[in-house]
Design a protein around this motif. Structure first.
Motif, PDB file in Angstrom:
ATOM      1  N   THR A   1       0.861  -1.290   0.162  1.00  0.00           N
ATOM      2  CA  THR A   1      -0.339  -0.134  -0.064  1.00  0.00           C
ATOM      3  C   THR A   1       0.484   1.249   0.195  1.00  0.00           C
ATOM      4  O   THR A   1       0.456   2.730  -0.618  1.00  0.00           O
TER       5      THR A   1
ATOM      6  N   THR B   1       2.073   2.294  -3.497  1.00  0.00           N
ATOM      7  CA  THR B   1       1.389   2.722  -4.531  1.00  0.00           C
ATOM      8  C   THR B   1       1.288   4.421  -3.683  1.00  0.00           C
ATOM      9  O   THR B   1       1.186   5.097  -4.446  1.00  0.00           O
TER      10      THR B   1
ATOM     11  N   ALA C   1       7.366  -7.604  -8.290  1.00  0.00           N
ATOM     12  CA  ALA C   1       7.652  -9.710  -9.038  1.00  0.00           C
ATOM     13  C   ALA C   1       7.188 -10.103  -9.863  1.00  0.00           C
ATOM     14  O   ALA C   1       7.533 -11.312 -10.372  1.00  0.00           O
TER      15      ALA C   1
ATOM     16  N   ARG D   1       7.256  -0.121   7.484  1.00  0.00           N
ATOM     17  CA  ARG D   1       6.250   0.563   8.643  1.00  0.00           C
ATOM     18  C   ARG D   1       5.940  -0.466   9.458  1.00  0.00           C
ATOM     19  O   ARG D   1       7.063  -1.072   9.015  1.00  0.00           O
TER      20      ARG D   1
ATOM     21  N   ARG E   1       0.161 -16.792  -0.660  1.00  0.00           N
ATOM     22  CA  ARG E   1      -0.460 -18.304  -1.464  1.00  0.00           C
ATOM     23  C   ARG E   1       0.925 -19.485  -1.664  1.00  0.00           C
ATOM     24  O   ARG E   1       1.184 -20.760  -0.696  1.00  0.00           O
TER      25      ARG E   1
ATOM     26  N   ARG F   1      -8.022 -10.003  -2.650  1.00  0.00           N
ATOM     27  CA  ARG F   1      -6.963  -8.963  -2.289  1.00  0.00           C
ATOM     28  C   ARG F   1      -7.404  -8.171  -1.595  1.00  0.00           C
ATOM     29  O   ARG F   1      -8.376  -6.885  -2.181  1.00  0.00           O
TER      30      ARG F   1
HETATM   31  C1  3Y8 Z   1       1.925  -8.724  -5.819  1.00  0.00           C
HETATM   32  C2  3Y8 Z   1       0.132  -6.280  -6.397  1.00  0.00           C
HETATM   33  C3  3Y8 Z   1      -1.888  -1.986  -3.078  1.00  0.00           C
HETATM   34  C4  3Y8 Z   1      -0.901  -3.445  -2.292  1.00  0.00           C
HETATM   35  C5  3Y8 Z   1      -1.572  -4.192  -1.942  1.00  0.00           C
HETATM   36  C6  3Y8 Z   1      -0.053  -4.338   1.708  1.00  0.00           C
HETATM   37  C7  3Y8 Z   1      -1.501  -4.502   2.116  1.00  0.00           C
HETATM   38  C8  3Y8 Z   1      -3.631  -5.340   0.721  1.00  0.00           C
HETATM   39  C9  3Y8 Z   1      -2.678  -7.207   2.533  1.00  0.00           C
HETATM   40  C10 3Y8 Z   1      -5.057 -11.209   4.690  1.00  0.00           C
HETATM   41  C11 3Y8 Z   1      -3.586 -11.111   4.056  1.00  0.00           C
HETATM   42  C12 3Y8 Z   1      -0.239 -10.657   2.312  1.00  0.00           C
HETATM   43  C13 3Y8 Z   1      -0.489 -10.712   0.660  1.00  0.00           C
HETATM   44  C14 3Y8 Z   1      -1.685  -8.883   1.278  1.00  0.00           C
HETATM   45  C15 3Y8 Z   1      -1.568  -7.753   1.678  1.00  0.00           C
HETATM   46  C16 3Y8 Z   1      -1.985  -5.519   0.612  1.00  0.00           C
HETATM   47  C17 3Y8 Z   1      -1.375  -4.833  -0.204  1.00  0.00           C
HETATM   48  C18 3Y8 Z   1      -0.940  -6.772   0.854  1.00  0.00           C
HETATM   49  C19 3Y8 Z   1      -1.733  -9.296   2.397  1.00  0.00           C
HETATM   50  C20 3Y8 Z   1      -0.398  -7.622  -3.883  1.00  0.00           C
HETATM   51  C21 3Y8 Z   1       0.663  -8.021  -4.818  1.00  0.00           C
HETATM   52  C22 3Y8 Z   1       1.071  -8.550  -4.748  1.00  0.00           C
HETATM   53  C23 3Y8 Z   1       1.016  -9.341  -3.421  1.00  0.00           C
HETATM   54  C24 3Y8 Z   1       1.997 -10.277  -3.346  1.00  0.00           C
HETATM   55  C25 3Y8 Z   1       1.302 -11.043  -2.494  1.00  0.00           C
HETATM   56  C26 3Y8 Z   1       2.290 -12.439  -2.037  1.00  0.00           C
HETATM   57  C27 3Y8 Z   1       1.657 -12.754  -0.614  1.00  0.00           C
HETATM   58  C28 3Y8 Z   1       0.706 -11.082  -0.311  1.00  0.00           C
HETATM   59  C29 3Y8 Z   1      -1.532 -11.622  -0.417  1.00  0.00           C
HETATM   60  C30 3Y8 Z   1      -0.896  -5.108  -6.506  1.00  0.00           C
HETATM   61  C31 3Y8 Z   1      -2.361  -8.011  -4.048  1.00  0.00           C
HETATM   62  C32 3Y8 Z   1      -1.174 -12.862   2.205  1.00  0.00           C
HETATM   63  C33 3Y8 Z   1       0.520 -10.675   2.833  1.00  0.00           C
HETATM   64  O1  3Y8 Z   1      -0.291 -15.325  -4.740  1.00  0.00           O
HETATM   65  C34 3Y8 Z   1       0.040 -14.609  -4.289  1.00  0.00           C
HETATM   66  O2  3Y8 Z   1       2.064 -15.646  -4.377  1.00  0.00           O
HETATM   67  C35 3Y8 Z   1       0.726 -13.801  -3.414  1.00  0.00           C
HETATM   68  C36 3Y8 Z   1       1.977 -13.693  -2.870  1.00  0.00           C
HETATM   69  C37 3Y8 Z   1       3.440 -11.814  -1.491  1.00  0.00           C
HETATM   70  C38 3Y8 Z   1       1.869 -13.532   0.255  1.00  0.00           C
HETATM   71  C39 3Y8 Z   1       2.620 -14.830   0.579  1.00  0.00           C
HETATM   72  O3  3Y8 Z   1       3.440 -15.149   0.701  1.00  0.00           O
HETATM   73  O4  3Y8 Z   1       1.456 -15.139  -0.481  1.00  0.00           O
HETATM   74  N1  3Y8 Z   1       1.083 -10.294  -1.231  1.00  0.00           N
HETATM   75  N2  3Y8 Z   1       0.585  -8.745  -2.961  1.00  0.00           N
HETATM   76  C40 3Y8 Z   1       3.334  -8.017  -6.248  1.00  0.00           C
HETATM   77  C41 3Y8 Z   1       4.468  -8.099  -6.723  1.00  0.00           C
HETATM   78  O5  3Y8 Z   1       4.363  -8.804  -7.926  1.00  0.00           O
HETATM   79  O6  3Y8 Z   1       5.496  -7.673  -7.097  1.00  0.00           O
HETATM   80  O7  3Y8 Z   1       0.075  -4.531  -5.323  1.00  0.00           O
HETATM   81  O8  3Y8 Z   1      -1.647  -5.717  -6.308  1.00  0.00           O
HETATM   82  C42 3Y8 Z   1      -0.087  -5.857  -3.265  1.00  0.00           C
HETATM   83  C43 3Y8 Z   1      -0.389  -6.329  -1.784  1.00  0.00           C
HETATM   84  N3  3Y8 Z   1      -1.177  -7.138  -0.726  1.00  0.00           N
HETATM   85  O9  3Y8 Z   1      -1.142  -1.282  -3.866  1.00  0.00           O
HETATM   86  O10 3Y8 Z   1      -3.191  -1.428  -2.524  1.00  0.00           O
HETATM   87  O11 3Y8 Z   1       0.986  -3.175   1.771  1.00  0.00           O
HETATM   88  O12 3Y8 Z   1       0.891  -5.139   2.704  1.00  0.00           O
HETATM   89  N4  3Y8 Z   1      -1.073  -9.303   0.590  1.00  0.00           N
HETATM   90  C44 3Y8 Z   1       0.668 -10.492   4.551  1.00  0.00           C
HETATM   91  O13 3Y8 Z   1       0.171  -9.320   4.501  1.00  0.00           O
HETATM   92  O14 3Y8 Z   1       0.559 -11.850   5.223  1.00  0.00           O
HETATM   93  C45 3Y8 Z   1      -2.873 -10.522   2.163  1.00  0.00           C
HETATM   94  O15 3Y8 Z   1      -5.361 -11.869   3.295  1.00  0.00           O
HETATM   95  O16 3Y8 Z   1      -5.279 -10.803   5.294  1.00  0.00           O
END
Ligand code: 3Y8
Ligand code: NAP
Length: 251
Positions: A12, A15, A33, A100, A137, A174
């Motif tokens: 976040t 962004t 990534a 953070r 995941r 998401r």
């Molecule tokens: C690819 C791309 C934004 C960014 C938003 C933040 C908040 C919402 C909450 C739950 C926890 C989790 C996960 C999570 C959150 C934000 C942020 C955050 C947690 C996106 C995004 C990418 C990823 C990667 C993804 C991981 C996974 C982790 C889901 C984008 C949507 C669980 C982390 O399927 C997969 O392979 C997903 C992998 C790494 C952790 C994991 O081990 O699976 N994030 N999340 C980024 C890339 O390709 O470089 O920005 O749309 C981003 C966001 N996800 O701009 O508003 O800032 O953390 N992301 C955790 O905290 O435990 C979900 O469900 O309660």
């Protein structure tokens, strides 16, 4: 030379930083990534996919005349953060992390803090429970040794392979998430335990506040250790740093 920033994104905060860079009329690129099918749209040009290790990132910095790198990745993205430190030292490009603070328990929280994912799996070595496993995941395979539980899984994209435990329900969603909807989700699935990374920030906190409201215990996974680097905590400070920081490490 006018700043030309590379933001390592996926949070976040990344962004928000990209929006501020665009509004300030500065040059920048956001990097993902490629973990999920559709990263959120950004006002800056974006690139998707690994760089090829620290050496690949150092080459990218030189080839694209990057003047500053901001590591705004998630606190569990430890490999990327390690690579950024090494690559910026190699390419002599200033680096700052936009990071953070970890969450701290507040009255009413029932946390068991564990050092890493492996310890969280060990902490699940108990009678069958109904577990909300909202850590994404990538770490799911680690939990295969504890198939006795029901798992509520929240993933950004449908998994290519079925999760390694028989009794589960998959939510495709998401963040950022809301406390009231996470509370309803936990009640609907009769969750009695939550497993979470200590992500910090606001986007993932909903499940922690919902667990507190419902009086549910949380297994809270501490962050991996990261190398020493300049750590900043808000977007404006990062912009000020980028505009005023010397563009080489010599001064
Ligand atoms: C690819 C791309 C934004 C960014 C938003 C933040 C908040 C919402 C909450 C739950 C926890 C989790 C996960 C999570 C959150 C934000 C942020 C955050 C947690 C996106 C995004 C990418 C990823 C990667 C993804 C991981 C996974 C982790 C889901 C984008 C949507 C669980 C982390 O399927 C997969 O392979 C997903 C992998 C790494 C952790 C994991 O081990 O699976 N994030 N999340 C980024 C890339 O390709 O470089 O920005 O749309 C981003 C966001 N996800 O701009 O508003 O800032 O953390 N992301 C955790 O905290 O435990 C979900 O469900 O309660
Ligand atoms: P990681 O394990 O630290 O990184 C593994 C490799 O993925 C890196 O060495 C790099 O490949 C590539 N990579 C990671 N982040 C990248 C980025 N922003 N741009 C280009 N390449 C990147 O990282 P991760 O935990 O898989 O996280 C991947 C992305 O998801 C990051 O952007 C992170 O901010 C975001 N995210 C992660 C989590 C989480 O729980 N881990 C939570 C929310 C968001 P090369 O070595 O080939 O360069």
């Amino acid at each position: 030379m006018a700043p030309n920033l590379l933001v390592l994104g996926g949070t976040t905060e990344a962004t928000a930083l990209c929006r501020a860079i665009a509004n300030a009329g500065l040059r920048g690129t956001i990097s993902f990534a490629g973990r999920v099918v559709r990263p959120v749209r950004h006002p800056l040009p974006q690139r998707v996919g690994g760089f090829g290790g620290a050496a690949g990132l150092a080459d990218y910095l030189r080839a694209h005349n990057i003047t500053h790198v901001v590591d705004a990745t998630h606190p569990f993205a430890a490999q990327m953060s390690r690579n950024a430190v090494a690559a910026c030292a190699d390419a002599q490009v200033p680096l700052a992390a936009l990071t953070r603070a970890p969450w701290a328990p507040v009255p009413g929280d029932g946390w068991t803090t564990v050092p890493d994912i492996t310890a969280a799996v060990v902490a699940l070595d108990r009678a069958p429970a109904r577990v909300m496993l909202a850590i994404g995941r990538m770490n799911l395979p680690a939990f295969a040794p504890q198939p006795q539980h029901f798992y509520l899984l929240r993933l950004v994209d449908p998994p290519q392979t079925p999760p390694p435990f028989p009794d589960h329900h998959i939510m495709i969603d998401r963040g950022p998430f809301r406390t009231d909807s996470d509370r309803a989700l936990m009640a609907d699935h009769k969750i009695d335990l939550v497993v979470s990374k200590n992500a910090g920030g606001t986007g993932a906190y909903a499940k922690i506040a919902a667990a507190r409201d419902l009086g549910l215990p949380v297994i809270m996974i501490d962050r991996p250790a990261l190398p020493r680097r300049l750590e900043l905590h808000d977007v404006q400070t990062v912009l000020d740093w980028a505009v005023h920081a010397p563009t080489d490490l010599g001064v």
